[in-house]
Structure formats: C-alpha cells, structure tokens
Design a protein around this motif. Structure first.
Motif, PDB file in Angstrom:
ATOM      1  N   VAL A 171       0.867  -1.043   0.052  1.00  0.00           N
ATOM      2  CA  VAL A 171      -0.099   0.004  -0.028  1.00  0.00           C
ATOM      3  C   VAL A 171       0.875   1.292  -0.076  1.00  0.00           C
ATOM      4  N   ASP A 172       2.173   1.261   0.674  1.00  0.00           N
ATOM      5  CA  ASP A 172       2.874   2.297   0.567  1.00  0.00           C
ATOM      6  C   ASP A 172       3.451   2.558  -0.612  1.00  0.00           C
ATOM      7  N   PRO A 173       3.368   3.608  -1.508  1.00  0.00           N
ATOM      8  CA  PRO A 173       4.143   3.901  -2.761  1.00  0.00           C
ATOM      9  C   PRO A 173       5.513   3.711  -2.806  1.00  0.00           C
ATOM     10  N   SER A 174       6.498   3.899  -1.533  1.00  0.00           N
ATOM     11  CA  SER A 174       7.843   3.798  -1.749  1.00  0.00           C
ATOM     12  C   SER A 174       8.111   2.443  -1.441  1.00  0.00           C
ATOM     13  N   TRP A 175       7.150   1.535  -1.000  1.00  0.00           N
ATOM     14  CA  TRP A 175       7.523  -0.080  -0.538  1.00  0.00           C
ATOM     15  C   TRP A 175       6.756  -0.913  -1.927  1.00  0.00           C
ATOM     16  N   ALA A 176       5.794  -0.559  -2.460  1.00  0.00           N
ATOM     17  CA  ALA A 176       5.237  -1.556  -3.425  1.00  0.00           C
ATOM     18  C   ALA A 176       6.040  -1.952  -4.335  1.00  0.00           C
ATOM     19  N   LEU A 177       6.867  -1.251  -5.363  1.00  0.00           N
ATOM     20  CA  LEU A 177       7.706  -1.559  -6.304  1.00  0.00           C
ATOM     21  C   LEU A 177       8.739  -2.795  -5.711  1.00  0.00           C
ATOM     22  N   ILE A 178       9.112  -2.363  -4.582  1.00  0.00           N
ATOM     23  CA  ILE A 178      10.193  -3.381  -3.994  1.00  0.00           C
ATOM     24  C   ILE A 178       9.282  -4.694  -3.483  1.00  0.00           C
ATOM     25  N   THR A 256      -1.065  -5.369  -6.936  1.00  0.00           N
ATOM     26  CA  THR A 256      -1.219  -4.037  -6.659  1.00  0.00           C
ATOM     27  C   THR A 256      -2.023  -3.400  -7.724  1.00  0.00           C
ATOM     28  N   LYS A 257      -2.321  -4.113  -8.788  1.00  0.00           N
ATOM     29  CA  LYS A 257      -3.116  -3.380  -9.944  1.00  0.00           C
ATOM     30  C   LYS A 257      -2.340  -2.216 -10.143  1.00  0.00           C
ATOM     31  N   GLY A 258      -1.353  -1.980 -10.414  1.00  0.00           N
ATOM     32  CA  GLY A 258      -0.542  -1.045 -11.003  1.00  0.00           C
ATOM     33  C   GLY A 258      -0.344   0.055  -9.907  1.00  0.00           C
ATOM     34  N   GLY A 259      -1.121   0.176  -8.742  1.00  0.00           N
ATOM     35  CA  GLY A 259      -1.149   1.080  -7.568  1.00  0.00           C
ATOM     36  C   GLY A 259       0.128   0.882  -6.615  1.00  0.00           C
ATOM     37  N   PRO A 260       0.114   1.526  -5.724  1.00  0.00           N
ATOM     38  CA  PRO A 260      -0.381   2.834  -5.378  1.00  0.00           C
ATOM     39  C   PRO A 260       0.081   4.046  -6.064  1.00  0.00           C
ATOM     40  N   ALA A 261      -0.799   4.565  -6.450  1.00  0.00           N
ATOM     41  CA  ALA A 261      -0.361   6.073  -7.269  1.00  0.00           C
ATOM     42  C   ALA A 261       0.590   5.706  -8.278  1.00  0.00           C
ATOM     43  N   GLU A 262       0.294   4.951  -9.061  1.00  0.00           N
ATOM     44  CA  GLU A 262       1.009   4.328 -10.154  1.00  0.00           C
ATOM     45  C   GLU A 262       2.365   3.984 -10.078  1.00  0.00           C
ATOM     46  N   SER A 263       2.838   3.698  -8.979  1.00  0.00           N
ATOM     47  CA  SER A 263       4.222   3.445  -8.417  1.00  0.00           C
ATOM     48  C   SER A 263       4.727   1.924  -8.854  1.00  0.00           C
ATOM     49  N   THR A 264       3.730   0.902  -9.308  1.00  0.00           N
ATOM     50  CA  THR A 264       4.042  -0.155  -9.829  1.00  0.00           C
ATOM     51  C   THR A 264       3.329  -0.500 -11.321  1.00  0.00           C
ATOM     52  N   ASN A 265       2.808   0.801 -11.695  1.00  0.00           N
ATOM     53  CA  ASN A 265       2.479   0.693 -13.067  1.00  0.00           C
ATOM     54  C   ASN A 265       3.523   0.271 -14.203  1.00  0.00           C
ATOM     55  N   LEU A 266       3.871  -0.905 -14.113  1.00  0.00           N
ATOM     56  CA  LEU A 266       4.933  -1.538 -15.235  1.00  0.00           C
ATOM     57  C   LEU A 266       4.699  -1.325 -16.689  1.00  0.00           C
ATOM     58  N   ILE A 267       5.143  -1.377 -17.561  1.00  0.00           N
ATOM     59  CA  ILE A 267       5.069  -0.808 -18.887  1.00  0.00           C
ATOM     60  C   ILE A 267       3.956  -1.903 -19.544  1.00  0.00           C
ATOM     61  N   VAL A 268       3.983  -3.092 -19.170  1.00  0.00           N
ATOM     62  CA  VAL A 268       3.062  -4.174 -19.766  1.00  0.00           C
ATOM     63  C   VAL A 268       1.793  -3.833 -19.370  1.00  0.00           C
TER      64      VAL A 268
END
Lengths: 313, 373
Positions: A171-178, A256-268
């Motif tokens: 849920v945390d934008p700074s952690w989601a991608l990690i 994550t469905k690309g969220g939060p705040a598009e932080s995991t919105n990978l290109i595909v």
C-alpha cells in the motif's frame, strides 16, 4: 542413375542433366519448407500477424472494439512523450529491472554453487531451490499477498519480533515496487537456479581438482574457473531474465493493480490498462512498440558488450 | 626429492567393502614408480588418495617423512597430470602454465621466467598464445606436463597421461616423460593400465588387481618371476599362455589333456603339492620341435607377421594360445606343426589361489645381457 559420357555426346549431356534435375534440385528446399510449415503457420497466426497489427494500430485512434477509426500518424507517440503517467511507467519498469535482474541472478548463482556439492541428500535441496519454477504466477502472487498482509502477514509479524514497525508492503508507494520485486525474484529463482546448476555441472571436476593441487583459494577458483566457464550460461540467463523483467504482468495485476499512485504501473500493465480498461488501443499499441524497441536495444547492447566476455567452448 | 610411504592403506566408500585393501609400499626419492592394473582395480583411486583428492579410509600416508593424511592437496608438494589433461579451455597455453603460480602469488617476473623455461624445455614456445582447443592432442599433453613441471613440486603424480594419444605419439612421449623425470630428479608415481608403459617406464612396478597388491618389483623381476597367475597373464604381450593341468605324483608328470605329459624332475616334485595346477608358458618359450621325442601337434588358427617376429595362434583345450617366434615364418592357417614344451620354461601356479609354485627358469632361456666395454 549412371551417366556414361562418350566423346560424341559430351556436349549434350549437361543440358540433359539440368533438365532432369530441375525438380530434384528444389526437392531439398521443398522438403525443408514442408517441415517448417507448422511453425511458420503458428508463428504467423500468433506472432507475426499481431505484431504487424500492433504497428498498424499504433498510427490510429480506435473505437471501443479496437477497430481503427481515424489515422493520426505519430500523434499516439507524441502523446506518450508528453504523458506524465507513461514517464512514471517507464521509470518504474527500469527500476524494477534494476532491482530484480542482478539480485535474481546472484541469488540463483549462490544457490546453484552450494547445491553443486556432491553430498548425501543434496537432491532434496536441488528440488527445493528449483521448486518455484513449477508454480504459476497466480499461485505465487497469492502466497505473497498473504505474506505481505499488513496485520496478519508473516513478514510483518517477523519484523514485530525485532520491534520493527509494520511496513505497508503493498500500500505504501515507496514500498510497493520493492514488494513486487521481492515476489519476482522469488519466482525467478527456480528457473535461474536450474539453468545455472546445469551450467555448473558441465564444468569438468578435474579443473577444480587441478586448481586445488595448485593451492588456489575458493574465490580464485570462482573468478578464474567458474565465472568464465559459466559465462555462456550466465549470458543466456541474464538475457532471458532481462526480457522477462520488461514483460512482467501477472504479479502486478494480482498484488497491486499498478497502484498505489501508479508506483507499480509497469509498462506491460500500463499497456493492458490502456487497451482493455481505457479502450485506447492506439496508444496501447504505441506503448507496445516502445517496449519492443526498448527490449531490442537492451538486447543488442548486451550482445555487443556482453558477448565479448563470454567464452564458448 | 621426497619419499612417499603408504602404510596399511585401505579405501572404502560404503564402510562394508574395500575398494583398496592393505596397501603397503614405500616409494623411494627420485624413483619412477608405476601403478598398473586392469580398469577398476583401484589404481586411480590410490593415486588420488596420495594427491589428497580422496580421503584415506584407513592407514597412514607419509610424504617426505611427514604424516600427510590430513594435509590439503596443495600442502603435499605434489603436481598432478590428469588423464584428460584438465587444461583451462578459456586460458591460453601461457596462462594455463602459470595458473598455479598465480594462485600462489608468485611474482610476475619469476612467473614469466619459469613459464618460458618450461615451455622451452617442452617445445611449447610457438604455442604460448594459443588456446587449448587450437592444439593437437600431443601438444595439450605437453601443456599438462609443463603445468606440472613449472610448479617445481618434488613429487609428480600422473593418471594415465598417455591414454588419449595415438600409438606413435605415445611411445615418443614415454621416453620423453622418462627423460624429464630423470633430469629433474622427480619422484614419479605413474598410473597406467598399459603393461607396455609399465614395463618400459617404471623403475619399479606395482601390479594391482581388485584393490589388492599382486606384486611389487622391477620390470624384469615381474616378468620373469610373476607372483601369481594374474600377474603372469597381465604382464607381457601377447600374455602368458595358461592352462589347467593335473600333476601326477606317482608318475612324476604334469598331464595336459589326455596324451600330453611332461616329466617333472625329482628335485621339483616335492615343491608341487597340489594335484590341480595351472601351467603357464610365455609365447616366446614355445619352440618348433625338431626330432624331439615328446612334442605336441597343434593346428594353426592365426598368424601375425610383424617383420622381426611372427606370432602364431593355435587352440589347446578350447583355449587360444599364442607363440612368438623370432624372424619371419611362412606358415598358413590350418597347418599342423609339432611344438615342444620344455619343463624348464614352464611356470606352475596353484589352481585355487593362483600363487606361483614354480617360475620359468629365466636364465636358461633369457640371459640378461650386459654391455661391458
């Protein structure tokens, strides 16, 4: 057929041979084509046709069914260049690649090296280490969904034992991608491990024995024997992992469905959303083209600079 | 120069059966010692145990007087030449040669000096920049040798180093290895399954079979006085002819089949205690019978003309025997030839244990020649 040449007919014979062998000359090629036919058909239907269609669509605005409605030239690409969201997506993708590829390879290499020892029961470990290969993206994502759960997840519980504050993994934008990266590394490990282990087992045991008689240390053997001898395998697995990382979709969709705040919105994932949620098949196609060139360029660069260090037997 | 001593050494992989049993041998400094035996007899395992590549299950190993069971391979003062050479395929010949020196952090100047020195000795100077795959089998073999020499280890272990070479190159490398060993004063332990290599190279030979020592001795000793039927048949080419026979104490004769009888001299009668024996005879000890009263009629089944000698094969009691005659003989397959078996040149072995009861009298037929100037 035996051709007897006598003086009288010498001039005529080459012509006869040419005439006779016209069909048989092409016989090999026709046979080859027949064997290739199944894969040519399959590739045409599932790869070549969609590829050209994508290129075609990227020059159009489409209706909701994805039919081209209006030719817009390069406008779709111009739109992408200006799009804040697309920039974010590119940045997230590159970061994701940076996080996952090196760590996946190093982890799998480490596991492969320790599993390469000839010990009793080593098969158990080899099976364990490669087991993530047999797990679907959906199943692994669900496992990690539970592990990452903020209150009942095992990871946060473990952290609480050491008095570390609970982390909002997904849920945390700074952690989601990690978090997505950790999941991906875990999922990559099985296949990468298996390939690297295979590569390690191909290295002649005598090379190491000879080196230990010479008094070489573990790291010296690693640097001078293992890495160079493993370089073709490493090169292959780096290329594959890199391409896979660029194409990551499943775990993002489930976790994550690309969220939060598009932080995991990978290109595909971004392409998928653009096409099947926003029904913008034109811009989605344009993104797909951009991704294609991204992967192409990275792979070319890799072959150009990486392959020099690869030693093929 | 260092001595290598093996005391009561055994090796077992499963705690039940020993692949090597009770090996006692002392290898002298500067000696060329050959371990020979059929494949699977444990000779390579023994060599790898001396090198420290395999654990020693039981017994003690001394190198240069020091207990070496637990020393790491690099601490034993050895170099090792592998059967497949174990060259690093991604490194050049020069890099291969100095690999070990580099690992031991020998300074670069000395590294290069030693590399050039050894490469010069083995004629490898033109190939220093090449990769192993660009070399012929013989050249690779030389690189492996160079790598072992450059380490300046006093003990050199070789595991069938010539088995991947063609026959001509092999005989050339045999003498080359032997010369290098002499010149550098190396203590050499050399494993081979080829009895020719053992005979031609070894100062002393140890014959192994099924993990047990069959005999240790110098080449002529082993050839002339084989300790048992296995050694007799293993050493020598073509091998010694062996056949089961019976000893008749009353008649004082050895009986081969029904009608072949050989008289045993009185002083030997008491040495032969068994009735069932195995009689052995070297191919070169079977002669054409000329006007001798007791002889065998044999039918020739094969003839090999080698130029300086002729090998004639025939059948006795379903067994194929061969005899080696000096010079060139015109003999056709199917010819019937009378041959004589002299009691003096017979070896007699116990049929149960295989132990030698009597050896051929070497001095009657082979005088060991010496050159006195």
């Amino acid at each position: 057929m035996k051709v007897v040449v006598d003086e009288e007919h010498k001039g005529q014979i080459p012509a006869t041979i040419n005439k006779l062998s016209f069909l048989s000359r092409t016989l090999n090629n026709r046979t080859a084509l027949l064997y290739l036919l199944p894969s040519i058909v399959l590739f045409s239907v599932f790869v070549f046709y969609p590829m050209f269609k994508t290129v075609y669509l990227s020059f159009f605005l489409t209706d909701l069914q994805g039919r081209p409605a209006e030719f817009v030239g390069l406008e779709n690409f111009q739109y992408l260049i200006q799009s804040e969201s697309f920039h974010k997506s590119i940045k997230a993708t590159l970061l994701f690649v940076l996080y996952t590829v090196p760590i996946s390879i190093v982890t799998a290499l480490f596991l492969a090296i320790i599993a390469n020892e000839k010990l009793k029961g080593i098969g158990v470990f080899r099976t364990l280490f490669s087991s993530t290969m047999g797990m679907s993206v959906a199943a692994s994502s669900v496992i990690w969904l539970f592990l990452f759960h903020p209150s009942i997840g095992a990871i946060n519980r473990l952290l609480s034992i050491f008095n570390i504050q609970a982390i909002e993994w997904l849920v945390d934008p700074s952690w989601a991608l990690i978090s997505i990266s950790i999941t991906t590394i875990w999922m990559n490990t099985g296949f990468t491990f298996l390939i690297l282990l295979g590569g390690l087992q191909n290295i002649d045991e005598n090379l190491y024995e000879s080196a230990s008689i010479d008094g070489a240390s573990f790291w010296y053997k690693m640097r001078r024997i293992t890495i160079p001898m493993l370089s073709p395998t490493l090169f292959f697995i780096i290329t594959i992992t890199l391409i896979n990382a660029f194409q990551t979709f499943g775990q993002v969709d489930i976790l994550t469905k690309g969220g939060p705040a598009e932080s995991t919105n990978l290109i595909v994932y971004s392409i998928y959303r653009e096409a099947f949620i926003n029904y913008q098949f034109g811009t989605a196609s344009a993104q797909a083209i951009v991704l294609f060139f991204f992967i192409l360029i990275v792979t070319i660069l890799q072959f150009k600079f990486g392959e020099k260090r690869v030693f093929y037997q | 120069m260092k001595k290598v001593e093996l005391v009561q050494i055994s090796k077992s992989y499963n705690h039940h059966t020993n692949v090597l049993e009770n090996i006692n041998v002392s290898i002298e400094p500067g000696e060329f010692f050959v371990l020979v035996g059929p494949s699977g007899c444990g000779k390579s395992t023994l060599l790898r145990m001396i090198a420290g590549l395999e654990d020693i299950s039981q017994g003690k190993l001394f190198i240069g007087g020091h207990h070496a069971n637990l020393l790491r391979p690099s601490q034993r003062g050895i170099s090792f030449v592998f059967q497949n050479y174990a060259l690093y395929p991604h490194l050049t010949v020069a890099e291969n040669i100095v690999f070990g020196l580099q690992a031991q952090k020998v300074p670069k100047n000395e590294r290069n000096k030693r590399c050039i020195e050894v490469a010069d000795m083995l004629g490898l100077i033109p190939f220093l920049k090449r990769k192993p795959r660009e070399l012929s089998g013989g050249q690779r073999q030389r690189v492996a040798l160079a790598r072992s020499i450059v380490s300046q280890a006093p003990i050199c272990l070789m595991d069938e180093p010539l088995s991947n070479l063609d026959a001509k190159l092999r005989s050339h490398m045999r003498s080359e290895i032997k010369q290098i060993q002499r010149r550098l004063g190396l203590t050499m332990i050399y494993v081979t399954h080829d009895q020719v290599e053992a005979m031609t190279m070894g100062d002393r030979i140890m014959v192994l079979n099924e993990g047990k020592i069959q005999q240790i001795g110098d080449p002529l000793q082993i050839y002339n006085h084989p300790a048992n039927a296995f050694v007799a048949q293993f050493i020598g080419s073509p091998p010694m002819n062996l056949i089961p026979a019976t000893f008749n104490k009353q008649k004082q004769t050895i009986q081969i089949e029904y009608h072949h009888e050989i008289l045993v001299p009185l002083h030997d009668v008491r040495n032969i205690s068994n009735e069932d024996i195995i009689v052995g005879i070297r191919p070169e000890d079977i002669h054409l019978a000329r006007n001798e009263p007791i002889h065998f009629q044999i039918e020739v089944v094969n003839v090999e003309v080698l130029g300086t000698e002729t090998i004639i094969s025939f059948k006795i009691k379903d067994q194929q025997w061969s005899m080696k005659w000096n010079g060139q003989w015109r003999i056709a397959i199917g010819d019937r030839i009378p041959i004589s078996l002299d009691y003096q040149v017979l070896s007699i072995f116990d049929s149960k244990t295989g132990t030698a009861l009597k050896n051929a009298k070497a001095d009657t037929h082979y005088k060991i020649n010496e050159v006195n100037l």
